[in-house]
Structure formats: C-alpha cells, structure tokens
Scaffold this motif. Structure first.
Motif, PDB file in Angstrom:
ATOM      1  N   ASN A   2     113.355  30.632  35.774  1.00 51.09           N
ATOM      2  CA  ASN A   2     114.340  30.611  35.128  1.00 51.09           C
ATOM      3  C   ASN A   2     115.710  30.557  35.911  1.00 51.09           C
ATOM      4  O   ASN A   2     116.811  30.568  35.460  1.00 51.09           O
ATOM      5  CB  ASN A   2     114.601  31.843  34.096  1.00 51.09           C
ATOM      6  CG  ASN A   2     113.617  31.424  32.972  1.00 51.09           C
ATOM      7  OD1 ASN A   2     113.388  30.443  32.424  1.00 51.09           O
ATOM      8  ND2 ASN A   2     113.038  32.489  32.590  1.00 51.09           N
ATOM      9  N   SER A  51     121.082  31.762  35.681  1.00 50.13           N
ATOM     10  CA  SER A  51     119.952  31.549  35.246  1.00 50.13           C
ATOM     11  C   SER A  51     120.066  30.026  34.066  1.00 50.13           C
ATOM     12  O   SER A  51     121.351  29.872  33.935  1.00 50.13           O
ATOM     13  CB  SER A  51     119.523  32.645  33.994  1.00 50.13           C
ATOM     14  OG  SER A  51     118.423  32.231  33.102  1.00 50.13           O
ATOM     15  N   LYS A  53     119.148  30.005  31.041  1.00 50.87           N
ATOM     16  CA  LYS A  53     119.187  30.320  29.558  1.00 50.87           C
ATOM     17  C   LYS A  53     120.400  31.188  29.581  1.00 50.87           C
ATOM     18  O   LYS A  53     121.082  31.709  30.548  1.00 50.87           O
ATOM     19  CB  LYS A  53     117.878  31.058  29.413  1.00 50.87           C
ATOM     20  CG  LYS A  53     116.503  30.495  29.434  1.00 50.87           C
ATOM     21  CD  LYS A  53     115.534  31.300  29.040  1.00 50.87           C
ATOM     22  CE  LYS A  53     114.052  30.582  29.103  1.00 50.87           C
ATOM     23  NZ  LYS A  53     113.042  31.344  28.626  1.00 50.87           N
ATOM     24  N   GLY A  85     116.174  35.222  32.187  1.00 52.52           N
ATOM     25  CA  GLY A  85     117.061  34.470  31.359  1.00 52.52           C
ATOM     26  C   GLY A  85     118.526  34.938  31.297  1.00 52.52           C
ATOM     27  O   GLY A  85     119.199  34.502  30.331  1.00 52.52           O
TER      28      GLY A  85
END
Length: 305
Positions: A2, A51, A53, A85
């Motif tokens: 990630n 990240s 996310k 994330g």
C-alpha cells in the motif's frame, strides 16, 4: 503493497516568534546558539510514507527526548501504518537528538504547529492524526490545547509521563537533588550563564541526559509547561493512550492522563504485554512493533476517517 511513495520532507522552522515565555524564566531570553547550531536547527526533516488508500488522511508522528524520526516508535510505526493504508509522516522537531540539550518546550510546540500547517496547506491533507512518543506527546498536547485546527481528528499518546517536573523530581533525581539542581539552574540563569551543560540522571543511570540549566528549568522547573495532565483537559479530540507493561514510565501516568481527558469525545487506554525485559526497550515498544501497530490501526478505523 500500500505504500505508493516515500518522500524526504524538509520544512523551514518558524524562528520569527519569541521562543520563550518571559513570565516563566525571564533570564532565559539571553540564551544564544552558535551559527552552526542555528543552521542545523533551521529545518524540520522527516520521511513521508504515502499510502494509495485514505489519500486525504495523514498521521504525523513526533519523537521523544533526544529522539529522531527514523528510530524507536516513529521509525517503525510510520511505515507500518502506511503499509496498512494510512499515509504517515515521521519528522524531527528542532529538539531532535543531541540538539535537545539546548532546546526548550515552547519552541518545540511551535515546531508541531509549523509541521501541521505545512501538511494541511502544502501537502494538501485535510484529516490529521497527531501521535507523540514520550515527550513528543507532551509537546503535541500543548500544541493541540492552544490551537483550534478543524483538520485535527485524533491524538495518540504513547509511553508518556503526565508531569515532567514531578516525574523528574520523584523518579529521576529525588527531591533533594532536584531542589539543588533547580537552585543551581536559577542562579546560573540569573548570571546569564544558563547555557552551562551538565549530565542529569535520566531513564537509566547508564544513559544520563545532556542538558543546560536553561533547558532544565524550561522542561523540568516548577513553572514548566511540560505537563500533559494539564493540557489534556482541554482536548476534545478522540484520544488513544498506549504503554508497554514494563515501560520505565509508570502506569499511573497513563491512568492519570486518561482520567484528566474529561473533554475527549472518546479516550481509550491499552497496555501491551512487553516482550522485552529492559525498561528502556519497552519504552520504545521494541519487540511489540506488531501489537503497537495493530492497536493503532484498530483505533484509526474506529475514527471512520
């Protein structure tokens, strides 16, 4: 994986404000630094782990006494959170490493403000989580309690003493030596000799802390602002408190911080069973990196950012 990108971050420190509270110890305004020190302290350096996310969220992690962004809790928690994330920034204040010896509390709080403002305005994150390790939590609490920032969404307090002057007096030095040091520091400061260095017993007798009389008064004197049990009363954010079971910092401080978080929307306290026997290693959560990360992630998910 990630982690989208790892970036070196360098933020100019704010040196325009008076770094001392003259009502605290007026003679401290005579503190001077060499040009080399000024250059070294002019930039706040860290690593941003981006990240792919939660792209509007950034977790900022602040180191403790003599800490740096790439060691201890900041060193492992930032990349671990990003892997799961949450973009994370582990960054130095001007009191990092041996620069702590000539630093002061209020300047460090200004550094936190500079960092948060930069992350919001320059890096374009609009949801900020602030996590402090040890002294980093105390400094961050002072910043949060004295600034209204709508982008701040949570505050993590890791391995932290609730009252630095009291902890120094009762746990590190003892009352007699503490009072003697305060008297020496006050006299030295009045004579404009507050930059005199000395070694103070600290977390471990094998690892004394290098400091000056001015810094000793500023962080550990009776009028010090380094008291998180005071500032946490004003904080309305969700709070996470974490300690290791064998931490050199006593459990009573985590309990008192939680008790004093009277205005927090949500305050949780976790104690991790230490996998190491050395209290200083436990203070840094060594051996418990996975558990520390998991507790933090669980809390972040509860915030529904």
């Amino acid at each position: 994986m990630n982690i989208k990108k790892v970036e070196l971050i360098q933020i100019p420190a704010d040196k325009t404000q008076n770094i001392y509270h003259e009502k605290q110890y007026p003679s401290q305004i005579h503190l001077s630094r060499s040009s080399t020190q000024e250059r070294h302290r002019s930039t706040l350096t860290g690593i941003l782990y981006r990240s792919n996310k939660n792209t509007d969220v950034c977790v900022i992690i602040i180191h403790g006494t003599e800490g740096v962004f790439y060691e201890d809790l900041p060193g492992f928690l930032a990349p671990n959170l990003a892997e799961n994330g949450y973009t994370s920034l582990s960054i130095n204040l001007r009191n990092n490493g041996k620069e702590f010896a000539t630093s002061n509390f209020e300047e460090s709080s200004i550094d936190v403000k500079t960092i948060v403002d930069n992350v919001i305005k320059e890096l374009k994150f609009n949801k900020i989580i602030l996590i402090g390790h040890s002294l980093g939590s105390v400094i961050s609490s002072h910043y949060i309690a004295n600034n209204s920032v709508k982008e701040l969404k949570g505050f993590g307090i890791f391995a932290t003493a609730g009252d630095l002057p009291e902890n120094t007096k009762n746990n590190y030095l003892g009352v007699e030596i503490y009072n003697k040091r305060i008297k020496e520091a006050m006299n030295s400061s009045k004579l404009k000799n507050g930059n005199k260095l000395f070694l103070m017993p600290f977390l471990d007798e094998k690892l004394p802390l290098l400091t000056t009389h001015n810094s000793f008064l500023n962080y550990r004197g009776a009028k010090s602002n380094a008291v998180i049990t005071k500032w946490v009363k004003k904080i309305k954010l969700p709070i996470l408190i974490v300690r290791s079971s064998l931490d050199v910092i006593e459990k009573k401080w985590s309990e008192k911080i939680k008790k004093n978080a009277i205005n927090s929307k949500q305050c949780e306290f976790y104690e991790i069973k230490s996998k190491v026997k050395e209290p200083l290693e436990a203070h840094c959560f060594f051996g418990n990196e996975l558990e520390t990360t998991e507790i933090t992630l669980k809390w972040l998910k509860k915030l529904k950012l």
